[in-house]
Design a protein around this motif. Structure first.
Motif, PDB file in Angstrom:
ATOM      1  N   TYR A 212      36.760  31.510   0.527  1.00 60.27           N
ATOM      2  CA  TYR A 212      37.139  31.188  -0.849  1.00 60.27           C
ATOM      3  C   TYR A 212      37.167  32.459  -1.704  1.00 60.27           C
ATOM      4  O   TYR A 212      38.141  32.710  -2.425  1.00 60.27           O
ATOM      5  N   GLN A 213      36.127  33.277  -1.559  1.00 57.02           N
ATOM      6  CA  GLN A 213      36.074  34.502  -2.352  1.00 57.02           C
ATOM      7  C   GLN A 213      37.184  35.461  -1.932  1.00 57.02           C
ATOM      8  O   GLN A 213      37.732  36.178  -2.771  1.00 57.02           O
ATOM      9  N   GLY A 214      37.488  35.460  -0.632  1.00 56.61           N
ATOM     10  CA  GLY A 214      38.577  36.299  -0.145  1.00 56.61           C
ATOM     11  C   GLY A 214      39.891  35.911  -0.799  1.00 56.61           C
ATOM     12  O   GLY A 214      40.668  36.761  -1.254  1.00 56.61           O
ATOM     13  N   LEU A 215      40.132  34.617  -0.867  1.00 61.17           N
ATOM     14  CA  LEU A 215      41.368  34.115  -1.486  1.00 61.17           C
ATOM     15  C   LEU A 215      41.401  34.467  -2.962  1.00 61.17           C
ATOM     16  O   LEU A 215      42.407  34.952  -3.478  1.00 61.17           O
ATOM     17  N   ILE A 216      40.268  34.200  -3.612  1.00 64.83           N
ATOM     18  CA  ILE A 216      40.182  34.459  -5.052  1.00 64.83           C
ATOM     19  C   ILE A 216      40.445  35.938  -5.337  1.00 64.83           C
ATOM     20  O   ILE A 216      41.177  36.292  -6.257  1.00 64.83           O
TER      21      ILE A 216
ATOM     22  N   GLY B 220      27.527  34.431  10.781  1.00 66.87           N
ATOM     23  CA  GLY B 220      28.646  34.292   9.845  1.00 66.87           C
ATOM     24  C   GLY B 220      29.428  35.593   9.726  1.00 66.87           C
ATOM     25  O   GLY B 220      30.664  35.585   9.740  1.00 66.87           O
ATOM     26  N   LEU B 221      28.707  36.709   9.641  1.00 64.86           N
ATOM     27  CA  LEU B 221      29.392  38.013   9.533  1.00 64.86           C
ATOM     28  C   LEU B 221      30.199  38.312  10.796  1.00 64.86           C
ATOM     29  O   LEU B 221      31.331  38.772  10.713  1.00 64.86           O
ATOM     30  N   VAL B 222      29.587  38.009  11.942  1.00 60.97           N
ATOM     31  CA  VAL B 222      30.278  38.285  13.213  1.00 60.97           C
ATOM     32  C   VAL B 222      31.485  37.358  13.359  1.00 60.97           C
ATOM     33  O   VAL B 222      32.612  37.812  13.654  1.00 60.97           O
ATOM     34  N   VAL B 223      31.256  36.056  13.131  1.00 61.43           N
ATOM     35  CA  VAL B 223      32.343  35.085  13.279  1.00 61.43           C
ATOM     36  C   VAL B 223      33.456  35.396  12.267  1.00 61.43           C
ATOM     37  O   VAL B 223      34.643  35.283  12.576  1.00 61.43           O
ATOM     38  N   GLY B 224      33.052  35.819  11.067  1.00 59.21           N
ATOM     39  CA  GLY B 224      34.037  36.166  10.048  1.00 59.21           C
ATOM     40  C   GLY B 224      34.952  37.278  10.514  1.00 59.21           C
ATOM     41  O   GLY B 224      36.167  37.220  10.349  1.00 59.21           O
ATOM     42  N   LYS B 225      34.350  38.286  11.138  1.00 59.38           N
ATOM     43  CA  LYS B 225      35.144  39.426  11.633  1.00 59.38           C
ATOM     44  C   LYS B 225      36.102  38.955  12.731  1.00 59.38           C
ATOM     45  O   LYS B 225      37.294  39.305  12.722  1.00 59.38           O
ATOM     46  N   LEU B 226      35.575  38.140  13.655  1.00 57.29           N
ATOM     47  CA  LEU B 226      36.422  37.642  14.749  1.00 57.29           C
ATOM     48  C   LEU B 226      37.547  36.776  14.207  1.00 57.29           C
ATOM     49  O   LEU B 226      38.693  36.861  14.651  1.00 57.29           O
ATOM     50  N   LEU B 227      37.201  35.947  13.227  1.00 52.45           N
ATOM     51  CA  LEU B 227      38.166  35.030  12.630  1.00 52.45           C
ATOM     52  C   LEU B 227      39.284  35.801  11.942  1.00 52.45           C
ATOM     53  O   LEU B 227      40.461  35.469  12.053  1.00 52.45           O
TER      54      LEU B 227
ATOM     55  N   LEU C 248      35.788  37.520   2.193  1.00 53.80           N
ATOM     56  CA  LEU C 248      35.071  38.479   1.363  1.00 53.80           C
ATOM     57  C   LEU C 248      33.608  38.062   1.300  1.00 53.80           C
ATOM     58  O   LEU C 248      33.264  37.014   0.746  1.00 53.80           O
ATOM     59  N   PHE C 249      32.761  38.864   1.934  1.00 55.60           N
ATOM     60  CA  PHE C 249      31.317  38.584   1.906  1.00 55.60           C
ATOM     61  C   PHE C 249      30.703  39.341   0.733  1.00 55.60           C
ATOM     62  O   PHE C 249      30.841  40.561   0.665  1.00 55.60           O
ATOM     63  N   ARG C 250      30.097  38.612  -0.162  1.00 52.76           N
ATOM     64  CA  ARG C 250      29.485  39.260  -1.329  1.00 52.76           C
ATOM     65  C   ARG C 250      27.979  39.013  -1.297  1.00 52.76           C
ATOM     66  O   ARG C 250      27.541  37.927  -0.895  1.00 52.76           O
ATOM     67  N   TRP C 251      27.202  39.984  -1.741  1.00 56.06           N
ATOM     68  CA  TRP C 251      25.753  39.815  -1.689  1.00 56.06           C
ATOM     69  C   TRP C 251      25.317  38.630  -2.535  1.00 56.06           C
ATOM     70  O   TRP C 251      24.364  37.932  -2.205  1.00 56.06           O
ATOM     71  N   GLU C 252      26.062  38.378  -3.640  1.00 58.39           N
ATOM     72  CA  GLU C 252      25.645  37.259  -4.494  1.00 58.39           C
ATOM     73  C   GLU C 252      25.856  35.912  -3.789  1.00 58.39           C
ATOM     74  O   GLU C 252      25.129  34.955  -4.058  1.00 58.39           O
ATOM     75  N   ASP C 253      26.845  35.881  -2.880  1.00 58.81           N
ATOM     76  CA  ASP C 253      27.038  34.637  -2.120  1.00 58.81           C
ATOM     77  C   ASP C 253      25.902  34.436  -1.111  1.00 58.81           C
ATOM     78  O   ASP C 253      25.452  33.316  -0.879  1.00 58.81           O
ATOM     79  N   PHE C 254      25.458  35.562  -0.511  1.00 61.31           N
ATOM     80  CA  PHE C 254      24.322  35.465   0.412  1.00 61.31           C
ATOM     81  C   PHE C 254      23.055  35.046  -0.349  1.00 61.31           C
ATOM     82  O   PHE C 254      22.235  34.291   0.157  1.00 61.31           O
TER      83      PHE C 254
END
Lengths: 291, 366
Positions: B37-41, B310-317, B327-333
């Motif tokens: 979602y953040q990536g799209l935004i 999640g980080l690994v799967v995100g990269k593979l995805l 987009l992985f943001r620290w505030e989301d974590f």
């Protein structure tokens, strides 16, 4: 040995003082009066053994004395503190500092080692770190468990578990030790060791020990033996040992059987029947061997 | 102190694995959905924010270039020069068109203008391609399976791919850059353009200039790059946010249920132990702490695993499906951590009620 209930003992030396203790379970026609107006005063360093048939109210009495069960009426004073007048939330404090429990089935916390089982009682009382660990180790060493400190309950024998349970009961230096059938799950050797330990706890450490048990051997070390039946203390009669289950029973109230000139007493008709069957099979074995 | 909660948890490793696994999956879902979602935004407003101008001017009512085509006649460029505060206006052509056999991409071109080169570079191309040539974003190229030197159909016209670039800026990563003349032909509007990028005079206020443009040139909208990006993001949020909320909510419930069931079954099995602890003087608060700690350990283990996976799967995805810009943001974590802790606290309620009701006299039963 003295069979009185402690009346007339000097009050300043009384650690446990229960008066008119009554517990009624249920209500109306189905109400059961498990303990019915019991008075009990026990002095410092005294060992009181409470005996009686199953369902007589012994354990209910013990749980009320230990602040685990609210009596329907009556009062319990431990070291002068009226624990029956206390709020529920104040009772854990009493159990931590004034009472130590020893259970029939040891009740060790399985995931913890022997030393941790003792240490956890100290932690609950606000003592932690090295001090708590050192005290737990010392208590176990004093009870001959120094070589088993890190063992888990599954790796300990029944006697060893009961020693850990005793160490846990002593962890916070309580004045009152309540033991529920402490030897029931032990063989005779380990049972006797526990009896001697309880004696030392009372006589050498000056703690008050109340024991609920059917075990005859405890009579040897008890200062008083009380007979609880139908929720009341009764005049104790001549105690006999049920040869089938080992339970102590009053001779006059037991189920009697006379065999080859000897009279046996049983706690129930079931025990008598089992004993008769054992005798019959022994007799049959003897006859077949002689043929 | 004896770590009672940890001992209880780790004494049954299978149960712990199941519980932590359940929370891991829940956290993984939340992390990925959030990142997607953040990536799209982030991406949807990238084009608007990248413009080297103070204002975007577009046909009124077409704020989303991905879904509505802005068409402005060339006369608007001269009209803009009449608006006080406008220093320069650079035309931009851009529209969503089918690229390759089954994919829509945002095809852009920068016609001649006062800051043509600057605009081309701001959108990530080194220079304008020649006639018949196209620069594809790496995402679009991978998606349609086109490489450098190959021919690709845009609309009905064949173009030669001269560059595959990871630097192209644009909505959803699916962009193509063509020559301005080719774009005019492609869209069939030689006397029109899509957007005007307006630079305002140093002393002018862009907001005031935007208002003046809209007042003086009917049928236009003028927005600052920030406002344009906001409008684009807002539109996406309105469409996606409810779906995202449902997905996150479901993941939360799954995690919650797993922790609650695990801790509850463990509590039921250890009824006697809790009775023993009560008998040896544990207060309700101390017992509740044992339950809550177990719940928190499960949640934190699940959080750590779920975030890592999640980080690994995100990269593979992202490698496998180029359109997925995560987009992985620290505030989301931090949000997921807070959610995991809330999960653990809520999950502990039922076991705590159970512990509170345990009769300590249970320890006297043989």
């Amino acid at each position: 040995m003295n069979d009185s209930q402690g009346a007339g003992q000097p009050q300043d030396d009384v650690i446990l003082d229960a008066t008119g203790l009554t517990k009624v379970f249920g209500s109306g026609a189905g109400a059961v009066r498990a303990v019915n107006g019991v008075d009990l005063a026990v002095r410092r360093g005294e060992i009181v053994l409470i005996m009686g048939p199953s369902g007589s109210g012994k354990t209910t009495l013990l749980t009320m004395i230990g602040g685990l069960l609210k009596p329907t009426s009556g009062s319990v004073h431990i070291n002068g503190l009226d624990i029956t007048a206390m709020k529920e939330s104040a009772l854990p404090q009493v159990r931590r500092h004034y009472v130590g429990f020893i259970f029939q089935s040891f009740n060790m916390l399985e995931p913890l080692s022997a030393v941790e089982n003792v240490e956890v009682a100290l932690n609950l009382a606000g003592r932690g770190g090295r001090e708590a660990r050192a005290k737990a180790e010392r208590l176990l060493e004093d009870l001959g468990m120094g070589h088993r400190l890190r063992f888990k309950p599954n790796d300990l024998s029944g006697g060893e578990k009961q020693r850990v349970s005793i160490a846990r009961a002593l962890a916070n230096d309580p004045k009152l030790i309540l033991a529920d059938e402490p030897t029931a799950n032990l063989d005779s050797k380990h049972g006797y060791e526990v009896v001697l330990l309880l004696r030392d706890i009372a006589k050498k450490q000056g703690r008050t020990v109340v024991i609920v048990s059917h075990d005859h051997r405890i009579r040897e070390v008890a200062d008083r033996v009380l007979w609880l039946e139908d929720g009341r203390f009764k005049e104790i009669g001549r105690l006999e040992r049920d040869p089938n289950c080992g339970m102590a029973i009053e001779g006059e109230r037991g189920h009697a059987l006379t065999h080859e000139g000897q009279t046996y007493y049983f706690c129930s008709a079931g025990c008598r029947r089992e004993f008769e069957e054992t005798l019959s099979s022994k007799q049959a074995d003897g006859e077949s061997t002689s043929r | 102190m004896v770590p009672l909660a940890r001992r209880y948890l780790f004494s049954d490793r299978i149960r712990l694995a199941i519980a932590a696994g359940g929370v891991t999956i829940a956290v993984l879902l939340i992390v990925l959905v959030q990142a997607l979602y953040q990536g799209l935004i982030d991406q949807v407003g990238e084009l608007a924010e990248a413009a080297p101008s103070d204002l975007w001017v577009m046909q009124a009512g077409t704020p989303d270039p991905g879904h509505g085509a802005s068409i402005l006649p060339n006369s608007v460029l001269s009209d803009l020069q009449e608006v006080p505060g406008v220093a320069a206006a650079q035309p931009l052509i851009g529209r969503a068109v089918q690229v390759g056999s089954a994919r829509f991409g945002f095809v852009m071109a920068v016609p001649e203008g006062p800051f043509q080169e600057e605009t081309i570079q701001a959108f990530g191309a080194r220079s304008s391609p020649g006639r018949g040539q196209v620069i594809l974003s790496d995402v679009l190229a991978k998606d349609i399976g086109a490489g450098r030197g190959e021919a690709v159909l845009i609309g009905a016209t064949s173009f030669e791919v001269v560059e595959v670039s990871s630097a192209l800026v644009g909505s959803f990563g699916g962009n193509a850059f063509v020559n301005a003349q080719d774009a005019e032909q492609l869209f069939g509007e030689p006397e029109a353009f899509s957007f005007a990028l307006v630079a305002v005079s140093p002393e002018a206020d862009p907001e005031e200039v935007a208002a003046a443009i809209e007042a003086q040139i009917p049928g236009t909208n003028a927005l600052t790059p920030e406002r344009f990006a906001e409008v684009l993001r807002q539109e996406l949020e309105e469409g996606f946010l409810p779906i995202i909320a449902v997905l996150i909510g479901l993941s939360f419930v799954v995690g919650l249920a797993v922790i609650a069931l695990t801790i509850y079954t463990s509590t039921v099995e250890r009824t006697r132990d809790y009775g023993v602890l009560k008998a040896v003087g544990a207060s309700q608060g101390q017992l509740f702490a044992v339950v809550v700690r177990q719940s928190m350990v499960v949640a934190l283990v699940g959080y750590a695993l779920g975030s890592g996976v999640g980080l690994v799967v995100g990269k593979l995805l992202q490698d496998a499906v180029p359109q997925f810009t995560l987009l992985f943001r620290w505030e989301d974590f931090a949000f997921v951590l807070a959610a995991a802790l809330v999960m653990s606290a809520v999950a502990a309620i039922v076991p705590i009620r159970r512990v509170a009701r345990i009769d300590p006299a249970v320890v006297f039963r043989a």
